[in-house]
Design a protein around this motif. Sequence first.
Motif, PDB file in Angstrom:
ATOM      1  N   ILE A   1     -40.356 -69.181  26.071  1.00 44.96           N
ATOM      2  CA  ILE A   1     -38.986 -69.383  25.591  1.00 44.96           C
ATOM      3  C   ILE A   1     -38.542 -70.820  25.803  1.00 44.96           C
ATOM      4  N   MET A   2     -38.961 -71.395  26.935  1.00 50.49           N
ATOM      5  CA  MET A   2     -38.539 -72.763  27.246  1.00 50.49           C
ATOM      6  C   MET A   2     -39.245 -73.809  26.405  1.00 50.49           C
ATOM      7  N   MET A   3     -40.392 -73.487  25.835  1.00 41.96           N
ATOM      8  CA  MET A   3     -41.160 -74.497  25.094  1.00 41.96           C
ATOM      9  C   MET A   3     -40.391 -75.062  23.890  1.00 41.96           C
ATOM     10  N   PRO A   4     -39.848 -74.259  22.943  1.00 43.48           N
ATOM     11  CA  PRO A   4     -39.103 -74.856  21.824  1.00 43.48           C
ATOM     12  C   PRO A   4     -37.818 -75.534  22.274  1.00 43.48           C
ATOM     13  N   LEU A   5     -37.186 -75.002  23.337  1.00 45.77           N
ATOM     14  CA  LEU A   5     -35.978 -75.642  23.847  1.00 45.77           C
ATOM     15  C   LEU A   5     -36.307 -77.010  24.419  1.00 45.77           C
ATOM     16  N   THR A   6     -37.448 -77.082  25.104  1.00 42.28           N
ATOM     17  CA  THR A   6     -37.889 -78.370  25.651  1.00 42.28           C
ATOM     18  C   THR A   6     -38.228 -79.342  24.518  1.00 42.28           C
ATOM     19  N   LEU A   7     -38.818 -78.831  23.442  1.00 42.13           N
ATOM     20  CA  LEU A   7     -39.159 -79.676  22.291  1.00 42.13           C
ATOM     21  C   LEU A   7     -37.890 -80.275  21.657  1.00 42.13           C
ATOM     22  N   ILE A   8     -36.858 -79.417  21.475  1.00 41.46           N
ATOM     23  CA  ILE A   8     -35.608 -79.899  20.887  1.00 41.46           C
ATOM     24  C   ILE A   8     -34.970 -80.955  21.785  1.00 41.46           C
ATOM     25  N   ALA A   9     -34.947 -80.653  23.081  1.00 42.62           N
ATOM     26  CA  ALA A   9     -34.349 -81.614  24.016  1.00 42.62           C
ATOM     27  C   ALA A   9     -35.137 -82.920  24.040  1.00 42.62           C
ATOM     28  N   SER A  10     -36.474 -82.823  23.881  1.00 40.08           N
ATOM     29  CA  SER A  10     -37.305 -84.040  23.891  1.00 40.08           C
ATOM     30  C   SER A  10     -37.050 -84.891  22.662  1.00 40.08           C
ATOM     31  N   ILE A  11     -36.856 -84.237  21.520  1.00 35.21           N
ATOM     32  CA  ILE A  11     -36.619 -84.989  20.290  1.00 35.21           C
ATOM     33  C   ILE A  11     -35.325 -85.797  20.399  1.00 35.21           C
ATOM     34  N   TYR A  12     -34.273 -85.117  20.853  1.00 32.95           N
ATOM     35  CA  TYR A  12     -32.986 -85.833  20.938  1.00 32.95           C
ATOM     36  C   TYR A  12     -32.873 -86.678  22.200  1.00 32.95           C
ATOM     37  N   GLY A  13     -33.919 -86.668  23.005  1.00 34.34           N
ATOM     38  CA  GLY A  13     -33.925 -87.561  24.160  1.00 34.34           C
ATOM     39  C   GLY A  13     -34.658 -88.854  23.898  1.00 34.34           C
TER      40      GLY A  13
ATOM     41  N   THR B   1     -44.959 -66.158  31.862  1.00 35.25           N
ATOM     42  CA  THR B   1     -45.414 -66.614  30.548  1.00 35.25           C
ATOM     43  C   THR B   1     -44.302 -66.495  29.506  1.00 35.25           C
ATOM     44  N   VAL B   2     -43.550 -65.384  29.542  1.00 39.24           N
ATOM     45  CA  VAL B   2     -42.435 -65.201  28.608  1.00 39.24           C
ATOM     46  C   VAL B   2     -41.387 -66.289  28.811  1.00 39.24           C
ATOM     47  N   ILE B   3     -41.058 -66.564  30.089  1.00 38.00           N
ATOM     48  CA  ILE B   3     -40.074 -67.600  30.393  1.00 38.00           C
ATOM     49  C   ILE B   3     -40.554 -68.962  29.888  1.00 38.00           C
TER      50      ILE B   3
ATOM     51  N   PHE C   1     -27.864 -74.354  18.514  1.00 38.02           N
ATOM     52  CA  PHE C   1     -29.174 -74.090  17.918  1.00 38.02           C
ATOM     53  C   PHE C   1     -30.192 -73.681  18.978  1.00 38.02           C
ATOM     54  N   MET C   2     -30.159 -74.375  20.126  1.00 42.20           N
ATOM     55  CA  MET C   2     -31.075 -74.025  21.217  1.00 42.20           C
ATOM     56  C   MET C   2     -30.799 -72.604  21.724  1.00 42.20           C
ATOM     57  N   ALA C   3     -29.504 -72.247  21.816  1.00 38.49           N
ATOM     58  CA  ALA C   3     -29.165 -70.887  22.263  1.00 38.49           C
ATOM     59  C   ALA C   3     -29.640 -69.864  21.248  1.00 38.49           C
ATOM     60  N   LEU C   4     -29.500 -70.183  19.967  1.00 42.08           N
ATOM     61  CA  LEU C   4     -29.947 -69.257  18.927  1.00 42.08           C
ATOM     62  C   LEU C   4     -31.450 -69.052  18.978  1.00 42.08           C
ATOM     63  N   VAL C   5     -32.188 -70.152  19.168  1.00 38.45           N
ATOM     64  CA  VAL C   5     -33.650 -70.036  19.274  1.00 38.45           C
ATOM     65  C   VAL C   5     -34.046 -69.187  20.474  1.00 38.45           C
ATOM     66  N   GLY C   6     -33.378 -69.465  21.633  1.00 35.08           N
ATOM     67  CA  GLY C   6     -33.713 -68.709  22.835  1.00 35.08           C
ATOM     68  C   GLY C   6     -33.408 -67.232  22.684  1.00 35.08           C
ATOM     69  N   ILE C   7     -32.229 -66.898  22.137  1.00 34.52           N
ATOM     70  CA  ILE C   7     -31.851 -65.489  21.959  1.00 34.52           C
ATOM     71  C   ILE C   7     -32.778 -64.805  20.967  1.00 34.52           C
ATOM     72  N   SER C   8     -33.148 -65.508  19.919  1.00 29.04           N
ATOM     73  CA  SER C   8     -34.061 -64.934  18.920  1.00 29.04           C
ATOM     74  C   SER C   8     -35.416 -64.599  19.540  1.00 29.04           C
ATOM     75  N   MET C   9     -35.921 -65.501  20.373  1.00 31.45           N
ATOM     76  CA  MET C   9     -37.223 -65.254  20.997  1.00 31.45           C
ATOM     77  C   MET C   9     -37.152 -64.104  22.007  1.00 31.45           C
ATOM     78  N   VAL C  10     -36.052 -64.049  22.755  1.00 27.38           N
ATOM     79  CA  VAL C  10     -35.886 -62.941  23.711  1.00 27.38           C
ATOM     80  C   VAL C  10     -35.834 -61.616  22.968  1.00 27.38           C
ATOM     81  N   ALA C  11     -35.086 -61.561  21.854  1.00 27.73           N
ATOM     82  CA  ALA C  11     -34.987 -60.326  21.075  1.00 27.73           C
ATOM     83  C   ALA C  11     -36.347 -59.931  20.505  1.00 27.73           C
ATOM     84  N   TYR C  12     -37.120 -60.914  20.052  1.00 27.79           N
ATOM     85  CA  TYR C  12     -38.445 -60.629  19.493  1.00 27.79           C
ATOM     86  C   TYR C  12     -39.381 -60.068  20.572  1.00 27.79           C
ATOM     87  N   PHE C  13     -39.398 -60.710  21.733  1.00 28.51           N
ATOM     88  CA  PHE C  13     -40.253 -60.238  22.829  1.00 28.51           C
ATOM     89  C   PHE C  13     -39.838 -58.847  23.293  1.00 28.51           C
ATOM     90  N   LYS C  14     -38.525 -58.595  23.296  1.00 26.79           N
ATOM     91  CA  LYS C  14     -38.031 -57.294  23.721  1.00 26.79           C
ATOM     92  C   LYS C  14     -38.479 -56.222  22.738  1.00 26.79           C
TER      93      LYS C  14
END
Length: 324
Positions: A273-285, A268-270, A306-319
């Motif tokens: 994390i992938m959901m906003p990254l997938t959203l960003i990739a979908s927009i620019y796709g 679920t955590v994985i 930006f995608m890396a920043l979002v992913g790292i931010s979410m990992v830090a929050y969950f941690k």
Amino acid sequence: MFEVFAYHPDKGLQTDLTAEGVAEVIKDSRTLLWLDLMDLDDADVDLLTSVFNLHPLTVEDLIMPSARTKVEKFADYMFLVMFALESHDAGLHGKVKTLELDCCLGKNYLITCHMQPVPSLSVCKDRIRKQSPILLQGADMLLYSILDSCVDSYFPVINDFDNLVDEMSDELFRDPTQETLKKIYHLKNDVISLRRTIGPQADVISLLQRGDFEWISPSNSVYFRNIYDNLIRLNDIVGTSREVIAGAMEAYVSVVSNRLNEIMKTLTVIATIMMPLTLIASIYGMNFKHMPELNHPLGYYSVLGFMALVGISMVAYFKRKNWF
């Protein structure tokens, strides 16, 4: 096939009697006879009916295996069904094997009958061959000696079974697998079998030690109390193991459920994390011509950053929330 041990105060111990010899010596009330039969054949049945005058129901019980312990009183003897124990393939599943032992106790004789070799009988035979005074004390004391040896043989079997239960408990909380569940299942079947074997035998021995049977003298009936006490103790040990196994079934379900929950939480955590990254990739796709970021020389690297920043931010929050 039978073995015979006949003791007479004047003639001593005789072990080479034929069927005709058995019929002769049993007529003397001073003779104490132990007849041990294994795998009854027609000749043995004729010996039991003609010489010892056993009831047809008793003969039927001797021939056919019985599923329960019992004691029956007849005119000239009492009939007793008991069970010995031995470990069978204990290293694999801790299976416990029961060995039926049928006994007929008369005034000056004891008949034992079994389908398979019973180690406890061999112990008593060795004692008699070594001039043990068992046969001097009467047929009831001979029966006590045999039953006491049978019950004594329970202890190593029960101890091995108890050790298997402890090993299963350790494995359950260390690294449970499908094999652990199989072990719990087999141990559960064994403990049910032990309860069905030991409990009724304690009830039967309780009847013998009360002195209600004329073939057991009041002075010797007290010895059967020792067997009764041992059976009660064994039954308590088996009862404790039964509770441990019942708890192990629930613990196994709980451990497996917790493990599944941990896996689902990680997935679920994985996915989160992938959901906003997938959203960003979908927009620019999307296939639109007028997207200013597509023509920017640093657009690709900016989006990746930006995608890396979002992913790292979410990992830090969950941690920080201790969600994984």
